[in-house]
Design an enzyme around this catalytic site. Structure first.
Site, PDB file in Angstrom:
ATOM      1  N   HIS A  58       0.832  -1.205   0.000  1.00 10.81           N
ATOM      2  CA  HIS A  58       0.000   0.000   0.000  1.00 10.81           C
ATOM      3  C   HIS A  58       0.865   1.253   0.000  1.00 10.81           C
ATOM      4  CE1 HIS A  58      -2.723   3.106   1.493  1.00 10.81           C
ATOM      5  NE2 HIS A  58      -3.702   2.351   1.017  1.00 10.81           N
ATOM      6  N   ASP A  67     -11.261   1.717  -1.389  1.00 18.00           N
ATOM      7  CA  ASP A  67     -10.359   2.622  -0.657  1.00 18.00           C
ATOM      8  C   ASP A  67     -11.087   3.386   0.436  1.00 18.00           C
ATOM      9  OD1 ASP A  67      -7.947   3.701   0.036  1.00 18.00           O
ATOM     10  OD2 ASP A  67      -7.541   4.645  -1.899  1.00 18.00           O
TER      11      ASP A  67
END
Length: 334
Positions: A175, A298
């Protein structure tokens, strides 16, 4: 259609408190300080709403999922997680956050699954935590928020962490976070260090280091996920291969056993998090195939409603189902 969102963030009060102490100590990295002051500890209504949603892995999150048509969330510790903290504290807080997340997955079976947070600052203990997450907590993968004090996973000290992830069949979600201290300065003046540009540059660099270091010759079955439509790398694969061939023949690069694009297509999958551009998705499907793309919203940083509408608009029914949920079911063994 069923929807499994695979890059959905949370945080614990304990980690927030540790981050605040780090900021107050004056020793925080520039990128972390800039982001934390605006988001994690921001005072705007938008920042406060995100803080509230990050802390909620209970009924409020379930209600939000129901309202937006999200069947399942794969939840992971928000960036930069514990990777900005001193090693001992980071290791302890990672384990605690995994316990908290595991309790939430047990409370809402079939709606929440988790990724194991680890502290790369202590690679051997990180490997142990991956094993604990997989065997005792029911975790389905690992979350790494890119660099750790400017160090990357291709470096030798992180071998135990990668070995554990491969041995336990735990995919690593790589990430983004703020760029490393070595690269942030030119981006800071115009706010380019964040998701607008710096996140993709930093995380794409991390993926390229893993490929060009030969990491996947050592760990051929290791799987990584890259969000944000692959941090733009699917767009660049042809040029990367082309320049690799030229530079390796000239002796400017260490030769690899395979083309860079072949490692990318075998060892990486990408997600749609934060990208709702159909041309970008169409290119990614042409380059990688729909079977290597997963849906992500997200949460809570992006609009879930927009992400849902986007995945639902994929014209091809089989591709829509693969991206929306089937690929996630296969990868995370749901």
């Amino acid at each position: 259609m069923k929807r499994i969102a695979v890059e959905e963030a949370f945080i614990t009060p304990e980690i927030l408190a540790a981050m605040k102490r780090k900021l107050e100590s004056g020793s925080a990295e520039l990128g972390f300080r800039l982001l934390a002051e605006s988001i994690l500890f921001g005072t705007s209504p938008g920042a406060q709403l995100m803080q509230q949603r990050l802390l909620d892995i209970g009924e409020g999150r379930i209600a939000q999922m129901d309202a937006t048509g999200t069947d399942v969330q794969i939840i992971s510790l928000t960036s930069p997680g514990i990777q900005v903290l001193d090693a001992a504290e980071a290791t302890a807080l990672a384990a605690h956050s995994n316990d908290v997340l595991a309790q939430a997955t047990q409370r809402f079976p079939g709606r929440f699954y988790g990724l194991t947070a680890v502290a790369p600052q202590e690679p051997e203990r990180a490997a142990d935590e991956i094993e604990r997450g997989a065997s005792k907590l029911g975790m389905r993968g690992v979350i790494i928020n890119s660099h750790t004090f400017g160090q990357y996973l291709d470096e030798e000290q992180f071998t135990p962490l990668l070995a554990a992830a491969q041995a336990l069949n735990q995919p690593i979600y790589l990430h983004p976070r703020d760029p490393s201290p070595q690269m942030i300065q030119p981006m800071a003046a115009y706010g380019l260090f964040s998701a607008i540009w710096g996140f993709a540059i930093e995380t794409g660099l991390h993926a390229m280091r893993l490929i060009f270091s030969g990491t996947f010759d050592k760990f051929p079955n290791l799987k990584f996920l890259l969000g944000h439509m692959g941090e733009a790398l699917p767009f660049w694969l042809q040029r990367i291969d082309n320049r690799y061939l030229v530079m390796s023949k000239a002796g400017a690069l260490k030769p690899l056993k395979r083309l860079p694009s072949e490692y990318f297509k075998d060892n990486f999958l990408i997600t749609t998090s934060g990208v709702t551009s159909m041309p970008a998705l169409e290119l990614s499907m042409k380059v990688l195939g729909a079977e290597r793309i997963l849906y992500a919203a997200d949460y809570p940083y992006e609009s879930v409603e927009e992400a849902v509408a986007f995945v639902d608009s994929i014209p091809d029914v089989e591709a829509r189902a693969a991206i929306g949920y089937r690929n996630a079911e296969r990868l995370f063994r749901l």
